[in-house]
Design a protein around this motif. Structure first.
Motif, PDB file in Angstrom:
ATOM      1  N   ASP A 383       0.827  -1.207   0.000  1.00  0.00           N
ATOM      2  CA  ASP A 383       0.000   0.000   0.000  1.00  0.00           C
ATOM      3  C   ASP A 383       0.865   1.261   0.000  1.00  0.00           C
ATOM      4  O   ASP A 383       0.564   2.228  -0.703  1.00  0.00           O
ATOM      5  CB  ASP A 383      -0.926   0.024   1.219  1.00  0.00           C
ATOM      6  CG  ASP A 383      -2.176  -0.821   1.022  1.00  0.00           C
ATOM      7  OD1 ASP A 383      -2.427  -1.271  -0.115  1.00  0.00           O
ATOM      8  OD2 ASP A 383      -2.904  -1.026   2.006  1.00  0.00           O
ATOM      9  N   ALA A 384       1.927   1.253   0.796  1.00  0.00           N
ATOM     10  CA  ALA A 384       2.805   2.430   0.870  1.00  0.00           C
ATOM     11  C   ALA A 384       3.496   2.671  -0.461  1.00  0.00           C
ATOM     12  O   ALA A 384       3.623   3.815  -0.909  1.00  0.00           O
ATOM     13  CB  ALA A 384       3.837   2.242   1.982  1.00  0.00           C
ATOM     14  N   PHE A 588      -4.301  -0.533  -3.002  1.00  0.00           N
ATOM     15  CA  PHE A 588      -4.445   0.832  -2.494  1.00  0.00           C
ATOM     16  C   PHE A 588      -5.297   1.674  -3.425  1.00  0.00           C
ATOM     17  O   PHE A 588      -6.237   2.345  -3.002  1.00  0.00           O
ATOM     18  CB  PHE A 588      -3.064   1.472  -2.340  1.00  0.00           C
ATOM     19  CG  PHE A 588      -3.085   2.977  -2.256  1.00  0.00           C
ATOM     20  CD1 PHE A 588      -3.302   3.613  -1.043  1.00  0.00           C
ATOM     21  CD2 PHE A 588      -2.892   3.762  -3.394  1.00  0.00           C
ATOM     22  CE1 PHE A 588      -3.340   5.000  -0.960  1.00  0.00           C
ATOM     23  CE2 PHE A 588      -2.924   5.140  -3.332  1.00  0.00           C
ATOM     24  CZ  PHE A 588      -3.151   5.765  -2.109  1.00  0.00           C
ATOM     25  N   TYR A 619      -4.522   1.137   5.689  1.00  0.00           N
ATOM     26  CA  TYR A 619      -3.433   2.036   5.329  1.00  0.00           C
ATOM     27  C   TYR A 619      -3.750   3.451   5.801  1.00  0.00           C
ATOM     28  O   TYR A 619      -4.829   3.983   5.522  1.00  0.00           O
ATOM     29  CB  TYR A 619      -3.180   2.022   3.820  1.00  0.00           C
ATOM     30  CG  TYR A 619      -1.973   2.854   3.435  1.00  0.00           C
ATOM     31  CD1 TYR A 619      -0.716   2.558   3.949  1.00  0.00           C
ATOM     32  CD2 TYR A 619      -2.101   3.954   2.602  1.00  0.00           C
ATOM     33  CE1 TYR A 619       0.388   3.327   3.630  1.00  0.00           C
ATOM     34  CE2 TYR A 619      -0.997   4.728   2.262  1.00  0.00           C
ATOM     35  CZ  TYR A 619       0.246   4.413   2.793  1.00  0.00           C
ATOM     36  OH  TYR A 619       1.332   5.183   2.486  1.00  0.00           O
TER      37      TYR A 619
END
Length: 828
Positions: A383-384, A588, A619
């Motif tokens: 996700d990051a 994401f 997230y």
């Protein structure tokens, strides 16, 4: 280099904000764009550069002696041309058997043209000695949006007259500014080993490329340090730094890793830079090429002219990277640490293999940009990484003037113009797509081939293509012609049609950009009958479609299921489909798109369900997005959201989420939340404290005003911003000095954030003297950023202040405003 731009987007003052990019618009008829920017021809090759330098702090001069060894590249020659900007050249000699014999030369303040003592062939080295003085402060050099100055050598507070600012010397070579402090062939396709001997006051430490070979204390209170770089690198990557730095040492596989910081920040060195060995190890293993230099140092300096610079084995950072342990509580990856990994990746892509020309800057900067996403997904999760590359795409897509610029660019007005969101964010996004298309194993094998084939030499996009083709076995001409040697991006409109009679689903993809169609390999995920089926599809024309059978109407057809495509996309899904997407598609951007769609339709039950669920998304950035999106004027949303927001405000593991939740609760102005805000003021997070103080200010301005005073001496970042807002909103003359000082000392973004309220405060205070100080500070901001088009907005602000000062009969302030306005209205 990681660029930090100081630009202002044009618009109303309430909508303006500082951007990370500057629009570089140039009339298409500009003759500079007709010039083909070829790779510099090699007549002579640098072999070794030895410098012996001393500094004159009073005059801001550097006295240098140089021994530069060269050889003809291929053809025999009896002449040498060296770049040398704004110097005094005292002696040019050929060195033979330890003896200097003067040579004839001409110098035009930019280049030295030297007549050698004879004709040399390409199997012969020769050494030229030069005695010179570098005078950077007298050099007529202009910077750019990316690199704001081009003096090469910088004396910071050399007389020690600026309070609370250290005395430092440092260099900045990119693009071609090293030749402002030593004569050289200042081109990226040159490489040389080097030895740099610095004589400095013995109280200072030094840093340069390579290893510290020796130190000698002299009788006159100076010390001579000798640094040696025994592997060749380009002249723009040479560096020196001198000053009062504390050195904190680390290690990776027996190699020194060191951090040079001002003494105040030395205790936090490991907090700031301590993850560096871990990143070196990860990049080394991923690339299959161990970190290639004998040490890695990172130094932080004052008044740096950009973001950071990847000098070989010795990266230089601007002061923004320095922070205390407490400040770092709120510093997640995208808030600064991305720069640290960006510069480190350059030690392979940029230093070990260097772009052969500025036209091919992509093989340096696009990779460094991509490396940020690579580290984010490795360290913090997919996700990051996806969030980071999404920000890259949006940075590029938000600047429509860039759509005409190729990634590999042989026509430009100035080489500095190549340092833009095409080279950085678009280039990084393209590499992200290429990795997905080839697969991780083939992609990293290709990078390994490219690095090893071109080690300690120069590279360009074609060599990258060949390496990727060798690794994957696939032809990639189509990809490179489209993304590297072409401009723009697809503008994609996606529509859907379900035919219940024939049980067929049609997906229509229409590219609406000017020019040719982009060839796009796509994963299309079909969710039906409780399962997901992935279909691979190639879009090859501007209007294309995919038709397939399904036993039941799909709950979702998710085009670009991998979420890899660099495109401006309109995806015509229903809110029911977006709701399904949030809860079933894994990525994401799947969830981001669903939250975005739901935010616009919160009267819909499904949309509300998405917003409320996203408040607890796994997230943190999506939790913050949902907090900001929640329509608290909608009773159903508010009733469901408030209990979640209370929990987030008190217990979320992420400080920025807690701060966002407190901000949302604060806007409700509910007295029952005051204890939450007061408890939050005890946090060590400046973001949480700032949000809490702002929230209390909305409940009770007088109480917030008294509280703000108690935090003045121990505030940074968001807390300082909150104090400024409270004072500017509710304060009187006694608070004005604090606001004025913080505004004047603030970074451009801080100044712009507080500008409107600072102007309101300046308009209402009683003191004419104080008001004039504020007027000047605002006008100075307008003058400084006038070239970015901010003057009209500043003039509007000043006019508003003038109206308020007129009510107070303050003729002196009115006169100051009229004078400042006249200056801002003048053409540049």
């Amino acid at each position: 280099m990681k660029t930090i731009y100081a630009a202002v987007l044009i618009g109303s003052i309430s909508a303006c904000a500082l951007s990370t990019a500057v629009a570089q618009t140039t009339p298409p008829e500009d003759p500079a764009f007709k010039i083909y920017r070829e790779t510099p021809t090699k007549i002579n090759d640098l072999v070794h550069t030895k410098l012996d330098v001393r500094f004159d702090y009073k005059k801001r001069y550097m006295y240098g002696k140089e021994w530069v060894t060269l050889k003809p590249h291929f053809y025999a020659t009896d002449s040498l041309r060296l770049d040398a900007q704004g110097m005094d050249i005292k002696n040019v000699s050929i060195v033979k058997a330890g003896k200097n014999t003067p040579l004839k030369f001409t110098y035009d303040s930019l280049t030295i043209n030297i007549k050698l003592d004879r004709v040399y062939r390409n199997n012969e080295n020769y050494t030229v000695y030069i005695d010179y003085t570098s005078k950077p402060n007298e050099l007529k050099a202009t910077g750019s949006a990316a690199i704001t100055d081009a003096k090469g050598l910088y004396f910071i507070n050399p007389d020690g007259t600026e309070k609370d600012k250290p005395t430092q010397i440092w260099t900045q070579g990119e693009t071609q500014s090293s030749s402002a402090w030593f004569p050289t062939i200042d081109k990226p396709n040159q490489k040389t080993t080097d030895e740099i001997i610095m004589t400095v006051p013995k109280k200072y430490v030094t840093l340069s490329n390579g290893r510290l070979a020796s130190q000698k204390v002299n009788a006159d209170g100076t010390r001579t340090d000798t640094w040696k770089m025994e592997l060749p690198h380009s002249p723009y990557l040479f560096m020196m730094a001198v000053g009062d730095f504390k050195i904190i040492k680390d290690t990776w596989k027996g190699k020194e890793v060191s951090y040079y910081l001002e003494p105040k920040y030395a205790p936090y060195a490991k907090d700031i830079f301590g993850f560096t060995p871990e990143v070196i190890d990860f990049y080394s293993k991923t690339l299959g090429v161990d970190y290639p230099w004998n040490k890695y140092s990172q130094i932080v300096v004052r008044d740096y002219v950009s973001g950071a610079m990847e000098n070989t084995s010795a990266t230089l950072h601007g002061e923004y990277v320095q922070a205390t342990k407490r400040e770092l509580i709120d510093a997640y990856f995208s808030q600064g640490r991305s720069t640290i990994v960006h510069e480190l990746f350059h030690q392979w892509f940029g230093d070990y293999v260097t772009a052969e020309s500025w036209s091919n800057l992509t093989v340096n900067e696009s990779f460094a940009d991509f490396s940020e996403t690579l580290w984010a997904e490795h360290k913090y999760g997919k996700d990051a990484g996806d969030a980071h590359i999404y920000d890259d795409r949006q940075n590029y897509l938000s600047q429509p003037e860039l759509k005409t610029k190729d990634l590999v660019r042989f026509h430009y007005k100035d080489k500095e113009d190549v340092f833009d969101a095409v080279t950085y964010q678009k280039g990084g996004s393209i590499l992200y797509m290429l990795r997905n298309y080839l697969g991780n194993a083939a992609f990293y094998k290709g990078l390994n081939i490219y690095l090893k084939a071109n080690a300690l030499k120069n590279g360009e996009a074609h060599q990258l293509r060949l390496a990727m083709e060798e690794a994957s076995g696939r032809d990639l001409n189509w990809f490179f012609n489209q993304w590297y040697f072409g401009a723009g991006h697809p503008i994609l409109n996606i529509t859907y049609k379900w035919d219940d009679a024939t049980k067929t689903q049609t997906v229509y993809m229409n590219q609406t950009q000017d020019g040719n169609a982009f060839v796009l390999p796509l994963a299309i995920d079909v969710y039906a009958n409780g399962k997901m089926d992935r279909r691979q599809f190639w879009v090859r024309s501007k209007t294309d479609s995919l038709v397939f059978h399904s036993a039941t109407k799909p709950s979702l057809v998710n085009v670009d299921g991998d979420k890899m495509l660099l495109t401006k996309k309109t995806d015509n899904k229903s809110i029911d489909e977006f709701t399904f997407q949030y809860f079933n598609a894994p990525l994401f951007l799947d969830r981001f798109e669903a939250i975005t769609a739901a935010a616009k339709q919160q009267t819909n039950a499904g949309a509300r369900k998405v917003i409320i669920a996203a408040l607890k998304d796994k997230y943190y950035e999506l939790r913050i997005k949902a907090i900001k999106a929640a329509d608290m004027t909608n009773d159903d949303v508010r009733n469901a959201a408030v209990p979640v927001l209370v929990s987030l405000a008190q217990t979320d593991e992420n400080t920025l989420v807690r701060a966002a939740a407190i901000t949302a609760l604060g806007k409700l102005k509910a007295a029952g939340n005051s204890n939450i805000f007061k408890d939050a003021l005890k946090s060590q997070s400046y973001a949480i404290q700032g949000a809490a103080l702002t929230a209390l200010g909305l409940l009770n301005p007088a109480d917030a005003l008294a509280l703000a005073k108690t935090y003045e001496k121990d505030s940074e970042g968001a807390l300082t911003q909150a104090i400024l807002n409270v004072y500017a909103t509710s304060g009187a003359d006694e608070q004005y000095d604090y606001v004025y000082k913080e505004f004047s000392a603030g970074q451009p973004q801080t100044q712009f954030n507080i500008m409107k309220k600072f102007a309101d405060f300046t308009g209402r205070i009683k003191s004419s003297e104080q008001a004039q100080k504020g007027i000047k500070a605002i006008a100075d901001f307008g003058t400084k950023y006038k070239k970015y088009g901010v003057a009209p907005q500043i003039i509007t602000i000043l006019a508003g202040i003038k109206t308020e000062r007129a009510k107070l009969n303050d003729t002196a302030s009115i006169a100051a405003i009229d004078k400042a306005t006249a200056e801002l209205q003048k053409a540049e």
